[in-house]
Design a protein around this motif. Structure first.
Motif, PDB file in Angstrom:
ATOM      1  N   GLN A  44       3.803  -0.603 -10.629  1.00 16.55           N
ATOM      2  CA  GLN A  44       4.771  -1.456  -9.940  1.00 16.55           C
ATOM      3  C   GLN A  44       6.033  -0.677  -9.569  1.00 16.55           C
ATOM      4  N   ALA A  45       6.474   0.192 -10.476  1.00 12.01           N
ATOM      5  CA  ALA A  45       7.663   0.999 -10.198  1.00 12.01           C
ATOM      6  C   ALA A  45       7.411   1.968  -9.047  1.00 12.01           C
ATOM      7  N   LEU A  46       6.226   2.561  -9.015  1.00 13.18           N
ATOM      8  CA  LEU A  46       5.883   3.479  -7.922  1.00 13.18           C
ATOM      9  C   LEU A  46       5.822   2.739  -6.591  1.00 13.18           C
ATOM     10  N   LEU A  47       5.243   1.526  -6.619  1.00 14.75           N
ATOM     11  CA  LEU A  47       5.176   0.711  -5.401  1.00 14.75           C
ATOM     12  C   LEU A  47       6.577   0.332  -4.930  1.00 14.75           C
ATOM     13  N   LEU A  48       7.432  -0.052  -5.878  1.00 16.66           N
ATOM     14  CA  LEU A  48       8.815  -0.396  -5.538  1.00 16.66           C
ATOM     15  C   LEU A  48       9.538   0.806  -4.935  1.00 16.66           C
ATOM     16  N   PHE A  49       9.337   1.966  -5.539  1.00 14.83           N
ATOM     17  CA  PHE A  49      10.001   3.180  -5.056  1.00 14.83           C
ATOM     18  C   PHE A  49       9.585   3.507  -3.628  1.00 14.83           C
ATOM     19  N   MET A  50       8.283   3.477  -3.365  1.00 14.10           N
ATOM     20  CA  MET A  50       7.783   3.822  -2.036  1.00 14.10           C
ATOM     21  C   MET A  50       8.170   2.765  -1.008  1.00 14.10           C
TER      22      MET A  50
ATOM     23  N   ILE B  25       7.574   6.394   5.815  1.00 18.27           N
ATOM     24  CA  ILE B  25       8.675   7.300   5.467  1.00 18.27           C
ATOM     25  C   ILE B  25       8.593   8.577   6.299  1.00 18.27           C
ATOM     26  N   LEU B  26       7.395   9.167   6.382  1.00 18.65           N
ATOM     27  CA  LEU B  26       7.226  10.409   7.137  1.00 18.65           C
ATOM     28  C   LEU B  26       7.425  10.175   8.631  1.00 18.65           C
ATOM     29  N   PHE B  27       6.921   9.062   9.133  1.00 25.15           N
ATOM     30  CA  PHE B  27       7.018   8.777  10.567  1.00 25.15           C
ATOM     31  C   PHE B  27       8.461   8.529  10.981  1.00 25.15           C
ATOM     32  N   MET B  28       9.153   7.653  10.227  1.00 29.51           N
ATOM     33  CA  MET B  28      10.548   7.346  10.561  1.00 29.51           C
ATOM     34  C   MET B  28      11.446   8.563  10.334  1.00 29.51           C
ATOM     35  N   GLY B  29      11.169   9.305   9.269  1.00 33.67           N
ATOM     36  CA  GLY B  29      11.935  10.522   9.026  1.00 33.67           C
ATOM     37  C   GLY B  29      11.715  11.554  10.119  1.00 33.67           C
ATOM     38  N   GLY B  30      10.465  11.676  10.583  1.00 35.00           N
ATOM     39  CA  GLY B  30      10.167  12.607  11.651  1.00 35.00           C
ATOM     40  C   GLY B  30      10.870  12.234  12.945  1.00 35.00           C
ATOM     41  N   LEU B  31      10.869  10.943  13.271  1.00 34.45           N
ATOM     42  CA  LEU B  31      11.573  10.483  14.467  1.00 34.45           C
ATOM     43  C   LEU B  31      13.068  10.774  14.370  1.00 34.45           C
ATOM     44  N   THR B  32      13.636  10.521  13.177  1.00 35.42           N
ATOM     45  CA  THR B  32      15.072  10.713  12.994  1.00 35.42           C
ATOM     46  C   THR B  32      15.462  12.177  13.073  1.00 35.42           C
ATOM     47  N   VAL B  33      14.665  13.039  12.462  1.00 37.67           N
ATOM     48  CA  VAL B  33      15.005  14.461  12.410  1.00 37.67           C
ATOM     49  C   VAL B  33      14.605  15.188  13.692  1.00 37.67           C
ATOM     50  N   ILE B  34      13.387  14.928  14.182  1.00 39.15           N
ATOM     51  CA  ILE B  34      12.881  15.687  15.329  1.00 39.15           C
ATOM     52  C   ILE B  34      13.335  15.079  16.654  1.00 39.15           C
ATOM     53  N   LYS B  35      13.108  13.778  16.796  1.00 36.08           N
ATOM     54  CA  LYS B  35      13.430  13.135  18.078  1.00 36.08           C
ATOM     55  C   LYS B  35      14.933  12.932  18.257  1.00 36.08           C
TER      56      LYS B  35
ATOM     57  N   ASN C  63       0.853  -1.182   0.000  1.00 41.92           N
ATOM     58  CA  ASN C  63       0.000   0.000   0.000  1.00 41.92           C
ATOM     59  C   ASN C  63       0.890   1.234   0.000  1.00 41.92           C
ATOM     60  N   ILE C  64       0.792   2.017  -1.045  1.00 43.75           N
ATOM     61  CA  ILE C  64       1.646   3.184  -1.205  1.00 43.75           C
ATOM     62  C   ILE C  64       1.452   4.187  -0.075  1.00 43.75           C
ATOM     63  N   PHE C  65       0.211   4.335   0.396  1.00 40.19           N
ATOM     64  CA  PHE C  65      -0.072   5.317   1.440  1.00 40.19           C
ATOM     65  C   PHE C  65       0.548   4.905   2.775  1.00 40.19           C
ATOM     66  N   ILE C  66       0.547   3.604   3.060  1.00 40.03           N
ATOM     67  CA  ILE C  66       1.195   3.123   4.284  1.00 40.03           C
ATOM     68  C   ILE C  66       2.698   3.324   4.186  1.00 40.03           C
TER      69      ILE C  66
END
Length: 234
Positions: free
Chosen positions: A116-122, A45-55, A37-40
């Motif tokens: 498929q390429a978009l799914l692979l990328f995400m 990405i946003l959650f882990m990036g936020g933890l890495t940058v903010i926390k 699921n691309i949205f998940i």
């Protein structure tokens, strides 16, 4: 010292329990791989990036640069998935988003391949964000101790540490050689760039093998018998 090592020792979460950080990273990694699921993936990405940058307080600009490192490999994979070769027919307009026709054949970008390429990328970026969270917040020695506490195979831990060290040596030597050539205008045009790159590869092999032999000698002086010992309470 690599920039990843620098942040692993100096980030705000450096003293947090490495076992918890590693288990959390692995859990998010499994989620990224298992779910289609691309949205998940975007949320991970946003959650882990936020933890890495903010926390963990990793500079955002440097974090983005680190995340761009594997992008070249992803782009090559995406191109291979998007492009497709087929015979020209009635279904061509429906299957292809854009194509070039050559006699009875067409080559172009398919709708299915694009998805498929978009799914692979995400998915790949989600997995990479999980691994970078672990690498940027947990030093290698903490990771090794955590693996030991989690009862990982000792051979795996030893290989993990040695491979990481070998990669560090490779990057350090290649960086030094490249900077030395750059200061001597070794890449001022295409012809000289090819020549300089060939010299870099040759010298890199020699220097890496020399550093590897030095590392072996260092381990031998410390009576290394093939097993690393870790304090599970550290």
């Amino acid at each position: 010292m690599l920039i990843i090592d620098k942040y692993a020792y100096s980030n705000r979460l450096a003293k947090a329990d490495p076992v918890k950080k590693i288990l959390f990273s692995f859990a998010m990694l499994i989620l990224s791989i298992a779910v289609k699921n691309i949205f998940i993936h975007a949320a991970v990405i946003l959650f882990m990036g936020g933890l890495t940058v903010i926390k963990a307080e990793i500079p955002f600009k440097n974090y983005v640069k680190i995340m761009l490192w594997p992008l070249s490999f992803l782009v090559v994979s995406m191109v291979g998935i998007c492009l497709s070769l087929a015979s020209y027919g009635a279904e061509t307009e429906r299957i292809f988003l854009s194509y070039l026709r050559w006699n009875d054949f067409v080559i172009g970008i398919t709708r299915q391949g694009t998805m498929q390429a978009l799914l692979l990328f995400m998915r790949s970026n989600a997995a990479v964000s999980c691994m970078f969270f672990m690498s940027l917040t947990t030093s290698v020695d903490q990771q090794a101790r955590a693996f030991y506490r989690l009862r990982f195979n000792k051979v795996f831990i030893e290989l993990y540490v040695l491979v990481y060290r070998f990669i560090s040596i490779f990057l350090e030597e290649s960086g030094e050689l490249y900077r030395a050539q750059k200061m001597r205008f070794g890449y001022r045009n295409l012809r000289i760039s090819f020549s300089s790159f060939a010299i870099l590869v040759k010298q890199l092999f020699v220097r890496v093998m020399t550093r590897y032999e030095d590392m072996q000698a260092s381990l031998a002086m410390k009576l290394f018998n093939g097993t690393f010992y870790y304090d599970s309470k550290s």
